[in-house]
Design a protein around this motif. Structure first.
Motif, PDB file in Angstrom:
ATOM      1  N   PRO A 137      56.230  30.180  30.332  1.00 14.62           N
ATOM      2  CA  PRO A 137      54.866  30.617  29.979  1.00 14.62           C
ATOM      3  C   PRO A 137      53.813  29.624  30.457  1.00 14.62           C
ATOM      4  CG  PRO A 137      56.358  30.899  28.115  1.00 14.62           C
ATOM      5  CD  PRO A 137      57.120  30.118  29.154  1.00 14.62           C
ATOM      6  N   VAL A 138      52.799  30.135  31.132  1.00 14.99           N
ATOM      7  CA  VAL A 138      51.658  29.333  31.569  1.00 14.99           C
ATOM      8  C   VAL A 138      50.394  30.095  31.197  1.00 14.99           C
ATOM      9  CG1 VAL A 138      52.978  28.407  33.514  1.00 14.99           C
ATOM     10  CG2 VAL A 138      51.472  30.367  33.880  1.00 14.99           C
ATOM     11  N   LYS A 139      49.257  29.402  31.295  1.00 14.49           N
ATOM     12  CA  LYS A 139      47.972  30.072  31.064  1.00 14.49           C
ATOM     13  C   LYS A 139      47.235  30.170  32.390  1.00 14.49           C
ATOM     14  CE  LYS A 139      47.284  29.453  26.176  1.00 14.49           C
ATOM     15  NZ  LYS A 139      46.295  29.354  25.096  1.00 14.49           N
ATOM     16  N   ILE A 140      47.075  31.378  32.865  1.00  9.48           N
ATOM     17  CA  ILE A 140      46.342  31.583  34.109  1.00  9.48           C
ATOM     18  C   ILE A 140      44.850  31.550  33.805  1.00  9.48           C
ATOM     19  CG2 ILE A 140      45.792  33.264  35.896  1.00  9.48           C
ATOM     20  CD1 ILE A 140      48.687  33.903  36.121  1.00  9.48           C
ATOM     21  N   VAL A 141      44.168  30.638  34.472  1.00 13.46           N
ATOM     22  CA  VAL A 141      42.732  30.447  34.253  1.00 13.46           C
ATOM     23  C   VAL A 141      41.927  31.273  35.243  1.00 13.46           C
ATOM     24  CG1 VAL A 141      40.926  28.715  33.907  1.00 13.46           C
ATOM     25  CG2 VAL A 141      43.323  28.063  33.635  1.00 13.46           C
ATOM     26  N   SER A 142      42.479  31.427  36.448  1.00 15.31           N
ATOM     27  CA  SER A 142      41.758  32.144  37.499  1.00 15.31           C
ATOM     28  C   SER A 142      42.769  32.726  38.477  1.00 15.31           C
ATOM     29  CB  SER A 142      40.805  31.181  38.218  1.00 15.31           C
ATOM     30  OG  SER A 142      40.289  31.751  39.393  1.00 15.31           O
ATOM     31  N   MET A 143      42.558  33.990  38.900  1.00 12.83           N
ATOM     32  CA  MET A 143      43.419  34.605  39.903  1.00 12.83           C
ATOM     33  C   MET A 143      42.620  35.638  40.682  1.00 12.83           C
ATOM     34  SD  MET A 143      46.942  36.865  39.639  1.00 12.83           S
ATOM     35  CE  MET A 143      47.564  35.899  38.280  1.00 12.83           C
ATOM     36  N   ASN A 144      42.718  35.588  42.014  1.00 15.54           N
ATOM     37  CA  ASN A 144      41.989  36.573  42.805  1.00 15.54           C
ATOM     38  C   ASN A 144      42.846  37.827  43.002  1.00 15.54           C
ATOM     39  OD1 ASN A 144      43.791  36.038  44.883  1.00 15.54           O
ATOM     40  ND2 ASN A 144      42.344  34.893  46.137  1.00 15.54           N
ATOM     41  N   GLU A 145      42.387  38.718  43.833  1.00 17.03           N
ATOM     42  CA  GLU A 145      43.059  40.012  43.989  1.00 17.03           C
ATOM     43  C   GLU A 145      44.080  39.997  45.131  1.00 17.03           C
ATOM     44  OE1 GLU A 145      42.734  42.541  41.865  1.00 17.03           O
ATOM     45  OE2 GLU A 145      41.440  41.195  40.717  1.00 17.03           O
ATOM     46  N   ASN A 146      44.757  38.903  45.336  1.00 12.86           N
ATOM     47  CA  ASN A 146      45.770  38.800  46.383  1.00 12.86           C
ATOM     48  C   ASN A 146      47.035  39.544  45.925  1.00 12.86           C
ATOM     49  OD1 ASN A 146      47.878  37.949  48.120  1.00 12.86           O
ATOM     50  ND2 ASN A 146      46.852  36.009  48.533  1.00 12.86           N
ATOM     51  N   SER A 147      47.244  40.755  46.451  1.00 10.77           N
ATOM     52  CA  SER A 147      48.361  41.592  46.002  1.00 10.77           C
ATOM     53  C   SER A 147      49.711  40.990  46.404  1.00 10.77           C
ATOM     54  CB  SER A 147      48.226  43.008  46.564  1.00 10.77           C
ATOM     55  OG  SER A 147      48.229  42.983  47.981  1.00 10.77           O
ATOM     56  N   VAL A 148      49.750  40.274  47.540  1.00  8.30           N
ATOM     57  CA  VAL A 148      51.006  39.643  47.972  1.00  8.30           C
ATOM     58  C   VAL A 148      51.409  38.547  46.982  1.00  8.30           C
ATOM     59  CG1 VAL A 148      52.139  38.354  49.821  1.00  8.30           C
ATOM     60  CG2 VAL A 148      50.518  40.168  50.392  1.00  8.30           C
ATOM     61  N   LEU A 149      50.422  37.753  46.538  1.00  8.38           N
ATOM     62  CA  LEU A 149      50.692  36.696  45.563  1.00  8.38           C
ATOM     63  C   LEU A 149      51.141  37.299  44.231  1.00  8.38           C
ATOM     64  CD1 LEU A 149      50.686  33.785  44.562  1.00  8.38           C
ATOM     65  CD2 LEU A 149      48.210  33.955  44.232  1.00  8.38           C
ATOM     66  N   ARG A 150      50.470  38.331  43.780  1.00 10.57           N
ATOM     67  CA  ARG A 150      50.849  38.971  42.511  1.00 10.57           C
ATOM     68  C   ARG A 150      52.272  39.519  42.574  1.00 10.57           C
ATOM     69  NH1 ARG A 150      46.635  40.599  38.896  1.00 10.57           N
ATOM     70  NH2 ARG A 150      44.655  39.639  39.483  1.00 10.57           N
ATOM     71  N   SER A 151      52.615  40.148  43.693  1.00 15.35           N
ATOM     72  CA  SER A 151      53.964  40.689  43.863  1.00 15.35           C
ATOM     73  C   SER A 151      54.998  39.564  43.870  1.00 15.35           C
ATOM     74  CB  SER A 151      54.026  41.482  45.169  1.00 15.35           C
ATOM     75  OG  SER A 151      55.334  41.936  45.416  1.00 15.35           O
ATOM     76  N   ALA A 152      54.668  38.446  44.514  1.00 12.67           N
ATOM     77  CA  ALA A 152      55.584  37.299  44.567  1.00 12.67           C
ATOM     78  C   ALA A 152      55.790  36.690  43.179  1.00 12.67           C
ATOM     79  CB  ALA A 152      55.051  36.255  45.539  1.00 12.67           C
ATOM     80  N   LEU A 153      54.736  36.652  42.368  1.00 15.61           N
ATOM     81  CA  LEU A 153      54.860  36.154  40.996  1.00 15.61           C
ATOM     82  C   LEU A 153      55.841  37.011  40.202  1.00 15.61           C
ATOM     83  CD1 LEU A 153      51.087  35.401  40.334  1.00 15.61           C
ATOM     84  CD2 LEU A 153      52.903  33.691  40.252  1.00 15.61           C
ATOM     85  N   ASP A 154      55.755  38.322  40.353  1.00 12.06           N
ATOM     86  CA  ASP A 154      56.686  39.231  39.691  1.00 12.06           C
ATOM     87  C   ASP A 154      58.115  39.020  40.180  1.00 12.06           C
ATOM     88  OD1 ASP A 154      55.188  40.580  37.832  1.00 12.06           O
ATOM     89  OD2 ASP A 154      54.703  42.267  39.124  1.00 12.06           O
ATOM     90  N   LYS A 155      58.272  38.899  41.492  1.00 12.31           N
ATOM     91  CA  LYS A 155      59.616  38.734  42.074  1.00 12.31           C
ATOM     92  C   LYS A 155      60.259  37.443  41.580  1.00 12.31           C
ATOM     93  CE  LYS A 155      62.972  39.630  45.069  1.00 12.31           C
ATOM     94  NZ  LYS A 155      63.858  38.489  44.845  1.00 12.31           N
ATOM     95  N   ASN A 156      59.483  36.389  41.419  1.00 12.25           N
ATOM     96  CA  ASN A 156      59.999  35.118  40.920  1.00 12.25           C
ATOM     97  C   ASN A 156      60.572  35.267  39.514  1.00 12.25           C
ATOM     98  OD1 ASN A 156      60.326  32.180  40.857  1.00 12.25           O
ATOM     99  ND2 ASN A 156      58.510  32.143  39.537  1.00 12.25           N
ATOM    100  N   LEU A 157      59.883  36.008  38.669  1.00 14.59           N
ATOM    101  CA  LEU A 157      60.371  36.235  37.302  1.00 14.59           C
ATOM    102  C   LEU A 157      61.657  37.052  37.310  1.00 14.59           C
ATOM    103  CD1 LEU A 157      57.003  37.034  35.450  1.00 14.59           C
ATOM    104  CD2 LEU A 157      58.211  34.847  35.563  1.00 14.59           C
ATOM    105  N   LYS A 158      61.705  38.084  38.152  1.00 11.15           N
ATOM    106  CA  LYS A 158      62.918  38.921  38.246  1.00 11.15           C
ATOM    107  C   LYS A 158      64.092  38.103  38.769  1.00 11.15           C
ATOM    108  CE  LYS A 158      60.288  43.186  38.938  1.00 11.15           C
ATOM    109  NZ  LYS A 158      59.794  44.177  39.933  1.00 11.15           N
TER     110      LYS A 158
END
Length: 337
Positions: A137-158
């Motif tokens: 668990p982390v606290k995200i303070v800021s994130m832009n709309e980079n869909s590739v980054l968001r998808s990679a974050l999900d893949k890392n958890l899986k």
């Protein structure tokens, strides 16, 4: 989506962020200053706040940050933003840390990593360094709309779920799973013996089971290989050779390559799929996977810590290391009758 569970807000964190250049694709805070931990960290009055900034253009970001926060850097600032960016990207785990910084009345440490390096680590586990921090668990303070980054974050958890399940028996508790996941990025890390308190993983998980559940709940419910009994807090995983082979084939590329290196005898030069098929039928499959994870984490942690002598400077490195050793010593004293 799992990423949504990571997101949080906090005025204090955003105030700190305002002291830095704005060009961030992702900024998150982690560690005992953000989520309560058991053990020595629970008794710290003002724990250091750990932050990571992800940037698209490292040279441009460091150039702006040198103008705003010249004093944050070691002697490397004299060599300019291009050298700093080169040290960041080409040595250690691809992250540049400035520790022991007073910012807005708070002691902080912040790391800078390029967006492309982070995405690569999230998908492939090249270093399992920042990717490992994002499995907790982390606290995200800021994130832009980079869909590739968001998808990679999900893949890392899986990937973290799949890897942990391969190392667990057929039936286990939520807490068992979260302990395995939290321990992935510490597996083989030399700091778990020198500096980091050895019970660190348990201290992270036990007070934060609800946060781990929020982070991984949807992934566990949607995973066809997992039976998730939410009311009992129990899980079951397919441990047949076919089930394990399916799981092994979805592991990050670098972990698959490390498993192949461990299992492939000299001169055979088998391809990865052939090796994974053998491992899937091996009673010690979980131990092999664990060795594979350790073989990624160990060299990465050593390289990054060595790099810290240059990015933080010798004085700050000694102070930072002494704080870690002091925390470990206090934890040992509490365990001693």
């Amino acid at each position: 989506m799992a990423v949504q569970a990571l997101q949080s807000s906090g005025v204090g964190l955003r105030r700190i962020l305002s002291h830095f250049p704005e060009d961030l694709s992702l900024a998150f805070a982690y560690g005992s200053a953000v989520y309560r931990q058991a053990g020595p960290s629970a008794h710290q009055e003002n724990p250091m706040l750990d932050l990571v900034f992800t940037v698209d253009d490292s040279v441009a970001w460091h150039s702006k940050n040198l103008k705003k926060n010249w004093s944050h850097y070691s002697f490397l600032k004299l060599l300019g933003p291009r050298i700093i960016s080169s040290v960041q990207n080409n040595y250690g785990a691809g992250v540049y840390f400035n520790p022991l910084i007073m910012c807005d009345g708070k002691l902080i440490k912040y790391g800078v990593i390029s967006t492309s390096t982070l995405i690569d680590d999230l998908l492939n586990w090249n270093n399992l360094y920042i990717a490992g921090r994002l499995q907790k668990p982390v606290k995200i303070v800021s994130m832009n709309e980079n869909s590739v980054l968001r998808s990679a974050l999900d893949k890392n958890l899986k990937s973290a779920v799949t890897t942990a399940c391969l190392m667990l028996p057929e039936s286990f508790s939520e807490e068992d799973l979260f302990i395995e996941i939290a321990g992935l990025s510490y597996s083989g890390d030399f700091r778990m013996v020198i500096g980091e308190e050895k019970a660190k993983v348990l201290n992270i998980v036990k007070p934060n089971v609800a946060h781990f559940r929020e982070l991984y709940g949807n992934i566990l419910q949607e995973d066809p290989q997992v039976v998730y009994k939410t009311q009992q807090g129990r899980l079951e995983i397919d441990k047949s050779p076919e089930g394990q082979f399916t799981q092994l084939m979805t592991l990050p590329r670098t972990l698959q390559q490390q498993i192949n290196h461990i299992m492939d005898p000299p001169g055979r030069n088998r391809d990865v799929e052939e090796t994974l098929l053998q491992v899937a039928q091996d009673p010690d499959c979980g131990d092999v996977v664990r060795l594979g994870v350790s073989s990624i984490v160990r060299p990465s942690s050593i390289r990054q810590s060595t790099k810290g002598l240059f990015t933080a400077g010798v004085k700050k490195s000694l102070i930072y290391s002494s704080r870690k050793l002091n925390k470990m010593w206090k934890g040992w004293l509490r365990k001693t009758p």
